[in-house]
Design an enzyme around this catalytic site. Structure first.
Site, short mmCIF file in Angstrom:
data_model
loop_
_atom_site.label_atom_id
_atom_site.label_comp_id
_atom_site.label_asym_id
_atom_site.label_seq_id
_atom_site.Cartn_x
_atom_site.Cartn_y
_atom_site.Cartn_z
N SER A 109 0.85 -1.19 0.00
CA SER A 109 0.00 0.00 0.00
C SER A 109 0.89 1.25 0.00
O SER A 109 1.69 1.43 -0.91
CB SER A 109 -0.96 -0.04 1.19
OG SER A 109 -1.97 0.93 1.07
N GLU A 129 -9.09 -5.62 -4.18
CA GLU A 129 -8.52 -4.56 -3.37
C GLU A 129 -9.61 -3.66 -2.78
O GLU A 129 -9.56 -3.22 -1.63
CB GLU A 129 -7.58 -3.70 -4.21
CG GLU A 129 -6.37 -4.41 -4.78
CD GLU A 129 -5.18 -4.36 -3.85
OE1 GLU A 129 -5.32 -3.85 -2.72
OE2 GLU A 129 -4.10 -4.85 -4.26
N HIS A 189 -7.82 -5.52 -0.01
CA HIS A 189 -6.57 -4.78 0.18
C HIS A 189 -5.99 -5.09 1.56
O HIS A 189 -6.70 -5.05 2.57
CB HIS A 189 -6.87 -3.28 0.07
CG HIS A 189 -5.67 -2.41 0.23
ND1 HIS A 189 -4.65 -2.36 -0.69
CD2 HIS A 189 -5.33 -1.52 1.21
CE1 HIS A 189 -3.74 -1.51 -0.30
NE2 HIS A 189 -4.12 -0.98 0.85
#
Length: 543
Positions: free
Chosen positions: A190, A330, A449
């Site tokens: 991320s 995600e 995610h």
């Protein structure tokens, strides 16, 4: 004292402690080793400084502190202002042959997170002959305040420069812990993935690592801050200071800086979380108020001096092998977030357009056309976004926020790099998918995610799965891929087979599910090509 190890660093000796991993393996843990001077007072927003040496043996047997932030899992504030530290984990500080080194950069939207073991426990990595290093860096406005006035010396990206400062410290000292200073792999997820990519395309980090793993975030994810105009930076700076009680004149950066240097760090964190408005997010396409940005002037430590797309074209990292990865779904992380607000704006197709990247306004006529083309990828022709069909919105978020940036970065590599580029798609849907469960969105098939993190790191929030479970097999695969790549540059492990990418129009990926691993056509490719077509039509470079 038999369970203690003492290691020299350039700043002084540190004391680590032997521990037993959740899988029963002995290892040595060094936590909270300072790599920079405490960024207090006038140093709060400045580039990292060398710490003072210590003449005692520094106790590194307790968990590392974190910077002030809001913890998404516990829903509590935590941390302190002095947390510029690294942690080192190894099975042997004096191996017969130096171990390969993996350096982890955590995510958290550049606003939260740390290297603490509540989330990033080293247990699974300690099954292999490698060294794992994790690090903290300044967050939010403290890490990413950017001012135009060159005399103030706050151009921005201090958090990224912390990472760079830590890499240099690790490079100089890791052999004292048994690590190979010439075999270092940088990896992150991320905001951490974007950090790894940014460091890999900056000349400042040349020679500090030998390969990279970039997970769910790249320098090409422009809505994360990069394309934000300077006037928006000034607006967010002003808005933050006024929320904290500053009453100075707009544009008086010297007064603003002096005020923020003396404000409470915890209060800065609190108010930063409230700065981004619905209009900022939906009408301007800005997802973060403070984060990596093109610096307004070149300084000695300048990291980002122009569009990262341009930086990547002739980057030194085009000579090293890289794995890019993403999760299969995600966008689940956006479930139940601002639902009513999001669906109010998304009644207008214009809001599906990547506004900030294309330098467009919602009111521009072409924006409707582009937005409708994107909307048609996720909704039926007469279907309107609503909570009832939220999955379509989450699919859109997956591509907009994550996968299109990954795809563009891979394309850049195929165009400008002769080194190997691999693509991993994590599609395990199991009991360790923590973030998906936090969103109470188990009804959606796939990996959210950050769900891949818990197949790499031991967290206190989840039990270790049984050794005959699909979850444990997935841990073995992920650890095998990452450590093999770190050791040799080859990600192939057991039944996990990788082929380097070679064709932009026919991308393959190695997909891991809870049942097996296969090389397949990238499932998102057809949709991502439509996104590409809009950039091409608007004459905006993709890579």
């Amino acid at each position: 004292m038999d369970n203690i190890e003492i290691v020299n660093t350039e700043y002084g000796k540190v004391k680590g402690i032997y521990k037993i991993s959740a899988l029963g393996t002995d290892y040595v843990s060094f936590q909270g080793i300072p790599y920079m001077k405490a960024p207090l007072g006038k140093l709060r927003f400045k580039d990292a400084q060398v710490p003072e040496k210590w003449d005692h043996i520094l106790d590194a047997t307790e968990d590392s502190p974190s910077y002030c932030a809001f913890n998404l899992i516990t829903r509590e504030k935590e941390g302190q202002e002095n947390a510029g530290t690294i942690c080192v984990y190894t099975k042997n500080v004096k191996p017969e042959k130096f171990y390969p080194v993996l350096i982890w950069i955590h995510g958290g939207s550049f606003m939260r997170g740390s290297c603490k073991t509540d989330v990033y426990g080293p247990d699974y990595f300690m099954e292999k002959d490698i060294i794992l290093v994790t690090l903290n860096y300044r967050l939010g406005a403290i890490g990413f305040l950017s001012l135009d006035d060159e005399s103030l010396n706050v151009p921005g990206n201090a958090g990224l420069k912390d990472q760079l400062f830590a890499l240099k410290f690790i490079k100089r000292n890791i052999e004292n812990f048994g690590g190979d200073s010439n075999n270092i792999t940088l990896f992150g997820e991320s905001a951490g993935g974007q950090s790894v990519h940014l460091l890999s395309i900056s000349e400042q980090s040349k020679g500090l690592f030998n390969r990279a793993i970039i997970m769910s975030g790249t320098a090409f994810n422009k809505s994360w801050c990069f394309k934000m105009p300077r006037k928006m930076c000034r607006k967010f700076n002003d808005k933050l200071a006024r929320k904290l009680g500053w009453n100075g004149k707009f544009g008086d950066e010297k007064s603003l800086l002096e005020f923020l240097e003396n404000a409470s760090a915890c209060e800065i964190v609190d108010e930063t979380n409230l700065i981004l408005s619905n209009e900022d997010e939906f009408e301007h396409g800005i997802l973060l108020p403070f984060g990596p940005i093109i610096e307004p002037y070149k300084s000695k430590n300048c990291l980002i001096f122009k569009d990262p797309i341009e930086m990547a074209r002739d980057s030194w990292s085009n000579e090293i092998d890289i794995i890019f990865s993403g999760t299969s779904f995600e966008g689940i992380f956006k479930a139940n977030v601002k639902d009513e607000v999001a669906f109010y704006y998304l009644q207008d197709p214009a809001y599906f357009t990547p506004l900030i990247d294309l330098d467009l306004q919602v009111t521009d006529p072409i924006t409707q056309e582009y937005g409708q083309r994107i909307k048609n990828l996720y909704y039926q022709p007469d279907e309107m976004p609503s909570i009832e069909n939220q999955e379509a919105y989450l699919r859109y978020c997956s591509d907009f926020i994550f996968w299109h940036g990954i795809y563009r970065a891979v394309q850049s590599r195929l165009e400008f790099s002769k080194a190997k580029t691999f693509l991993l798609r994590f599609n395990v849907d199991g009991k360790l998918n923590l973030y998906k469960s936090l969103k109470k969105s188990e009804k959606y098939k796939g990996a959210c995610h950050a769900d891949d993190l818990f197949y790499l790191f031991k967290t206190i929030h989840l039990d270790v799965p049984e050794k005959d479970s699909n979850e444990f097999k997935s841990i073995e695969r992920m650890i095998g891929i990452f450590t093999n790549f770190a050791a040799t540059g080859d990600p192939n492990y057991d039944d996990c087979k990788f082929s380097p990418q070679s064709n932009i129009n026919d991308l393959k990926c190695t997909e891991i599910t809870e049942k097996d691993v296969k090389e397949i056509d990238l499932p998102e490719l057809k949709t991502l090509k439509v996104w590409d077509s809009i950039y091409k039509d608007h004459d905006v470079p993709l890579f």
